[in-house]
Enzyme design. Sequence first.
Site, PDB file in Angstrom:
ATOM      1  N   GLU A 236      -3.600  21.611  10.684  1.00 21.85           N
ATOM      2  CA  GLU A 236      -4.983  21.025  10.118  1.00 21.85           C
ATOM      3  C   GLU A 236      -4.808  19.684   9.382  1.00 21.85           C
ATOM      4  O   GLU A 236      -4.842  19.890   8.002  1.00 21.85           O
ATOM      5  CB  GLU A 236      -5.507  22.268   9.305  1.00 21.85           C
ATOM      6  CG  GLU A 236      -6.101  23.399   9.935  1.00 21.85           C
ATOM      7  CD  GLU A 236      -6.853  24.453   9.182  1.00 21.85           C
ATOM      8  OE1 GLU A 236      -7.199  23.968   8.121  1.00 21.85           O
ATOM      9  OE2 GLU A 236      -7.250  25.415   9.569  1.00 21.85           O
TER      10      GLU A 236
ATOM     11  N   GLU B  78      -5.729  29.784  14.879  1.00 21.66           N
ATOM     12  CA  GLU B  78      -6.155  30.492  13.654  1.00 21.66           C
ATOM     13  C   GLU B  78      -7.493  31.127  13.804  1.00 21.66           C
ATOM     14  O   GLU B  78      -8.356  30.154  14.161  1.00 21.66           O
ATOM     15  CB  GLU B  78      -5.944  30.015  12.406  1.00 21.66           C
ATOM     16  CG  GLU B  78      -4.658  29.681  11.859  1.00 21.66           C
ATOM     17  CD  GLU B  78      -4.534  28.802  10.453  1.00 21.66           C
ATOM     18  OE1 GLU B  78      -5.781  28.974   9.452  1.00 21.66           O
ATOM     19  OE2 GLU B  78      -3.766  28.204  10.044  1.00 21.66           O
TER      20      GLU B  78
END
Length: 464
Positions: free
Chosen positions: A170, A364
């Site tokens: 991320e 995720e």
Amino acid sequence: MSTPSRLPAAHADLELGTATASYQVEGGATEDGRGPSIWDTFSARPGAIADASDGSVACDSYHRYAEDADLVAGLGVDWYRFSIAWPRVQPEGRGRVETRGLDYYDRLVDSLLERGVKPTATLYHWDLPQALEDQGGWLERGTAEAFADYAEIVHERLGDRVGLWATHNEPWCAAYLGYSAGVHAPGRQEGGAAHRAAHHLVLGHAMAAERMRAAGAHDVGIVLNLAPVWAERPEAADVADGVDAIRNRVWLAPLVDGAYDDGLLRVAPELADPELVRDGDLALMQGSADWIGINYYTPVRPDVAGTSAGDEHPEGGAYPGVAPFTLVERDPRTDIGWEIDASGLEELLVETHRRTGLPLLVMENGAACADDRVEEGRVADQDRIDYLRDHLAATEAARAAGADVRAYVVWTLLDNFEWAYGYTKTFGLVHIDPADQTRTPKASYDWLAGVARDRSRRRTSGPA
Ligand code: PNW
């Protein structure tokens, strides 16, 4: 040497896993020569963390990794995704290597392999060595160069057993929450400078991938929190395009096209600076990912400022260059306030496959739930089970629609340090007693174990 943890094959069954990140679970913050990271520094800042906590003890996984490996093996899933703390490996961020730090990951990898679990490692899940931040952090090109050295060092030690590598996790959070919104470490609010951080993060990925491939690595990818961006009304189309530029295109455009598009440059004029984007950078980035990891929790719904009931949002300030707007979150929501909509994951996977043509791994997906109390040795987290079931179904639906998705990884194995929320929001399949780190599997753990069991039974008995 062939490794037991390569990218899952195309057209095979979806593989399952669960994940954690170093600063969120390890603790042992000063042990075996680990240097300070920007999250140690940021957590100590008054008001930065909701419950004034930090990751200095966390889940104590630095000592309890074998128990964690038992828990993953008990799930019967294929993969455990963990991250490596750069300041354990290089306490000053460059130069000197701390062998004891590498020894820890060596033990963790071996304990997973011994239990039949495939390890996948993320090199950067936000714990930058503080020494590098003191030299400018991700606003400086030197950090990307240092990252490539670090990647090579870790790969040299673990590459015989870890075959699936992610460079960053991320980078949107690292760049925009860290250097523009200031709600993540290093807590700087420097507006458009965050676009410079974004460039250096992708550059660091590309430099690392090049070095690791030269050393024999095959499956080097990057994990992005791309988002489906849904304008609340037609008038919001413009701001929605700006949000799409920063959530999606600033990452995919260099990785796939080797270019920053014009719409992106309008939002991020910094990316047209030849001092920042040097000759050869974009060419190095293009094709540098063998796969794309997708982290998905919620869709993003921009609206025109002042026209809707959109909440003041903790991401405020995370979109420098975009005109002011609100972000609307509809019900139902999880305990962290994020709207629940599994169709966003299906759309994102189909669209990202169309856009990139690359293998996709859901790295995720998970839910913060408030029903995490232990009662008579059990945690009945039915809301989490519902969330995971619907998102796993959305992943299968994207595959049925032609998206090349190869794995679905649940965030997260353990209740852990949830960044700016401290320990107030819990995503774990396993409850942690903060007093003594006792691990208690929740109902969602049993649910995922059941899914894994059914799937492997089907795999071994073949189609009926
Ligand atoms: C991701 N936001 O973080 C991370 O990869 C995990 O470490 C984290 O625990 C998980 O999602 C749950 O939050 C995010 O503010 C943190 O938009 C913040 C945001 C998004 C993702």
